[in-house]
Enzyme design. Structure first.
Site, PDB file in Angstrom:
ATOM      1  N   ALA A  11      10.689  31.169  61.646  1.00  0.00           N
ATOM      2  CA  ALA A  11       9.606  30.265  62.532  1.00  0.00           C
ATOM      3  C   ALA A  11       9.204  30.787  63.923  1.00  0.00           C
ATOM      4  O   ALA A  11       8.464  30.353  64.596  1.00  0.00           O
ATOM      5  CB  ALA A  11      10.156  29.161  62.618  1.00  0.00           C
ATOM      6  N   ALA A  12       9.567  32.063  63.995  1.00  0.00           N
ATOM      7  CA  ALA A  12       9.096  32.804  65.237  1.00  0.00           C
ATOM      8  C   ALA A  12       7.468  32.995  65.235  1.00  0.00           C
ATOM      9  O   ALA A  12       6.906  32.716  66.026  1.00  0.00           O
ATOM     10  CB  ALA A  12       9.544  34.330  65.124  1.00  0.00           C
ATOM     11  N   GLY A  13       7.001  33.221  64.221  1.00  0.00           N
ATOM     12  CA  GLY A  13       5.364  33.266  63.849  1.00  0.00           C
ATOM     13  C   GLY A  13       4.770  32.113  64.080  1.00  0.00           C
ATOM     14  O   GLY A  13       3.711  31.938  64.963  1.00  0.00           O
ATOM     15  N   ASP A  14       5.531  30.873  63.700  1.00  0.00           N
ATOM     16  CA  ASP A  14       5.090  29.496  63.812  1.00  0.00           C
ATOM     17  C   ASP A  14       5.061  28.968  65.139  1.00  0.00           C
ATOM     18  O   ASP A  14       4.157  28.451  65.758  1.00  0.00           O
ATOM     19  CB  ASP A  14       5.685  28.640  62.864  1.00  0.00           C
TER      20      ASP A  14
END
Length: 323
Positions: free
Chosen positions: A259-262
């Site tokens: 979820a880092a990109g989210d």
């Protein structure tokens, strides 16, 4: 812009089944001492939750199954204050599931079964037109069918709503949806795949930053307006026809990159909805992502506005973003 930004997120909602291991096993091998957990996920739902925790007024459009996992997803979104009027209960298909292996340094491997997410239709998007019309910005990803995103982009253009498209995790069949977005946020692997889809051949020689720039310039050449390439521990690169900015990564010890990109994309969209420029918003978005990778899970790892502002202050992050 004053008040809460109004954000519509169209996309996936999944349940993540997470196993933390020392390392991902080889074929035929059993790696012992796994640590299992379950969390709400899905790129669309993750981005919706991330925006809500920043203080946005969020509407989520998607599909879940009529099963216990679907009930968990709905409860999770409602607990964040997210509007779920257009979250459809599908009686014929199960809620999306992703099996995630996370190793000792926070890198992950994922196996998805998108289930009901892939049954979201353009007609479902038509039903949400009023919400789209009233939005300050829209967020899209590639965990639903391309026809759904194309319909959403058409409605957004009709109502002058800017769209941030995170072209992950699947490469589209055509470039049509990307050309209609205001901003796309691929990672390095994705931007190279998109450039190759556009007919380019990207050399693997040179730095990752050089590769990202070559691929991004290919996409600018076919009409994509703004591109931010996320490079993990190497930072991010913003390119438009008029500008280029490189941003170093913020130093943290990663636990789980899920979820880092989210988190990054959602924070970027939030700032744009508040009237901030893309380059001006990137340090804030980078701070959100940096916090996210220090925590396990997808939605459980997403930070609040107060946590991001404390991080920015304690790490002397230079930002001109106003919130």
């Amino acid at each position: 812009m004053k008040g809460k930004p109004r954000i519509v997120v169209i996309g996936s909602a999944n349940i993540d089944l997470i196993m933390r291991v020392q390392r991902v096993p080889n074929p035929g091998e059993t790696v012992h001492s796994g640590n299992f957990s379950q969390a709400a996920g899905g790129k669309g739902a993750n981005q919706a939750v991330a925006c809500a925790r920043l203080g946005a007024d969020v509407e989520f459009v998607g599909r879940v199954g009529e099963d216990p996992f679907g009930e968990t997803v709905i409860k999770s979104l409602k607990n964040e204050g997210i509007k779920t009027k257009h979250l459809i209960h599908d009686p014929d298909h199960h809620t999306g599931i992703v099996v995630i292996l996370v190793d000792s340094v926070g890198q992950n491997a994922m196996i998805p079964d998108y289930g009901a997410n892939l049954k979201l239709t353009p007609e479902d998007i038509n039903s949400a037109e009023e919400a789209i019309k009233n939005a300050d910005i829209m967020l899209l990803q590639h965990e639903v069918e391309e026809s759904v995103n194309l319909r959403a982009l058409t409605l957004a253009r009709q109502h002058s709503v800017p769209v941030v498209l995170n072209p992950a995790p699947r490469v589209p069949q055509t470039m049509d949806s990307l050309k209609r977005a205001y901003l796309i946020t691929p990672n390095l692997v994705e931007v190279i795949a998109l450039a190759e889809l556009a007919g380019a051949s990207i050399s693997t020689e040179g730095s990752h930053i050089d590769q990202a720039e070559m691929a991004a310039r290919t996409l600018l050449g076919i009409g994509i307006e703004n591109i931010v390439v996320t490079l993990g521990s190497e930072g991010s690169l913003y390119i438009s026809s008029e500008d280029k900015c490189y941003f170093k990564a913020l130093e943290v010890i990663p636990i789980d990159c899920t979820a880092a990109g989210d988190s990054f994309t959602a924070a970027l969209a939030y700032c744009i909805a508040k009237g901030q420029s893309i380059p001006g918003a990137i340090p804030f978005a980078s701070s959100a992502a940096a916090i996210t990778v220090t925590r396990p899970g997808a939605q459980p790892s997403l930070p609040t506005m107060n946590e991001i502002m404390d991080f920015i202050k304690s790490n002397n992050v230079k930002t001109d973003t106003k919130h």
